[in-house]
Each structure stands twice: as structure tokens, then as C-alpha cells.
Design a protein around this motif. Structure first.
Motif, PDB file in Angstrom:
ATOM      1  N   UNK A   1       0.832  -1.199   0.000  1.00 16.83           N
ATOM      2  CA  UNK A   1       0.000   0.000   0.000  1.00 16.83           C
ATOM      3  C   UNK A   1       0.867   1.250   0.000  1.00 16.83           C
ATOM      4  N   UNK A   2       1.888   1.276   0.836  1.00 20.42           N
ATOM      5  CA  UNK A   2       2.790   2.435   0.857  1.00 20.42           C
ATOM      6  C   UNK A   2       3.469   2.636  -0.493  1.00 20.42           C
ATOM      7  N   UNK A   3       3.952   1.566  -1.076  1.00 23.22           N
ATOM      8  CA  UNK A   3       4.585   1.659  -2.400  1.00 23.22           C
ATOM      9  C   UNK A   3       3.608   2.185  -3.440  1.00 23.22           C
ATOM     10  N   UNK A   4       2.377   1.729  -3.373  1.00 21.31           N
ATOM     11  CA  UNK A   4       1.365   2.192  -4.316  1.00 21.31           C
ATOM     12  C   UNK A   4       1.113   3.684  -4.134  1.00 21.31           C
ATOM     13  N   UNK A   5       0.999   4.114  -2.901  1.00 24.25           N
ATOM     14  CA  UNK A   5       0.740   5.537  -2.630  1.00 24.25           C
ATOM     15  C   UNK A   5       1.918   6.413  -3.035  1.00 24.25           C
ATOM     16  N   UNK A   6       3.118   5.939  -2.797  1.00 25.26           N
ATOM     17  CA  UNK A   6       4.314   6.701  -3.164  1.00 25.26           C
ATOM     18  C   UNK A   6       4.452   6.803  -4.686  1.00 25.26           C
ATOM     19  N   UNK A   7       4.231   5.696  -5.358  1.00 24.76           N
ATOM     20  CA  UNK A   7       4.384   5.672  -6.816  1.00 24.76           C
ATOM     21  C   UNK A   7       3.236   6.348  -7.543  1.00 24.76           C
TER      22      UNK A   7
END
Length: 77
Positions: free
Chosen positions: A69-75
Motif C-alpha cells: 500500500x505504501x509503495x502504491x501511494x508513493x508511486x
């Protein structure tokens, strides 16, 4: 389940779980911290029938979902 444990036994079980998981997650400090935060939010009574193996699997999966989820939000930005 019809087991009756004393509060001391329940507290000791939680402490045993936390210590065992801390050792298992020691090579991944972020996962270790995530695990500690999660376990500290739960009462000892809620963990009285849990096993190290089950919590290891559950916490690993929850951590991986959190990181995705964090990776998705960052990207996304």
C-alpha cells in the motif's frame, strides 16, 4: 475453548509470543517494529490462544500488505 487460565499465565503467554516473534523478525527491523506496535495494541487475553507460527504468518502478511500500500501511494504521485 474451555480452558481457564490465570491472568499471570495469560500475561506470560503474551510475553513469550512477543519475545519469540522479536527473535524471528530480528533480521528485518521494520517488520520487527511493525510487529511490536501491532502486538502492543492487543490485550494479553486476546492472544491467549494464539501460536507463534500463526502470528508469524499473520504479521508477515499484514506487513507485506502495508508495504505494498505504501509503495502504491508513493508511486501514485
Amino acid at each position: 475453548m474451555n480452558h481457564l487460565y490465570t491472568q499471570d499465565q495469560i500475561d506470560l503467554h503474551k510475553e513469550t509470543l512477543v519475545n519469540a516473534l522479536e527473535k524471528k523478525f530480528s533480521k528485518n527491523p521494520l517488520l520487527s517494529q511493525f510487529s511490536k506496535c501491532y502486538l502492543n495494541s492487543l490485550s494479553a487475553k486476546s492472544l491467549q490462544y494464539e501460536t507463534v507460527a500463526h502470528l508469524h504468518s499473520f504479521l508477515s502478511n499484514q506487513f507485506n500488505q502495508f508495504m505494498m500500500l505504501l509503495n502504491h501511494l508513493i508511486n501514485k504521485n
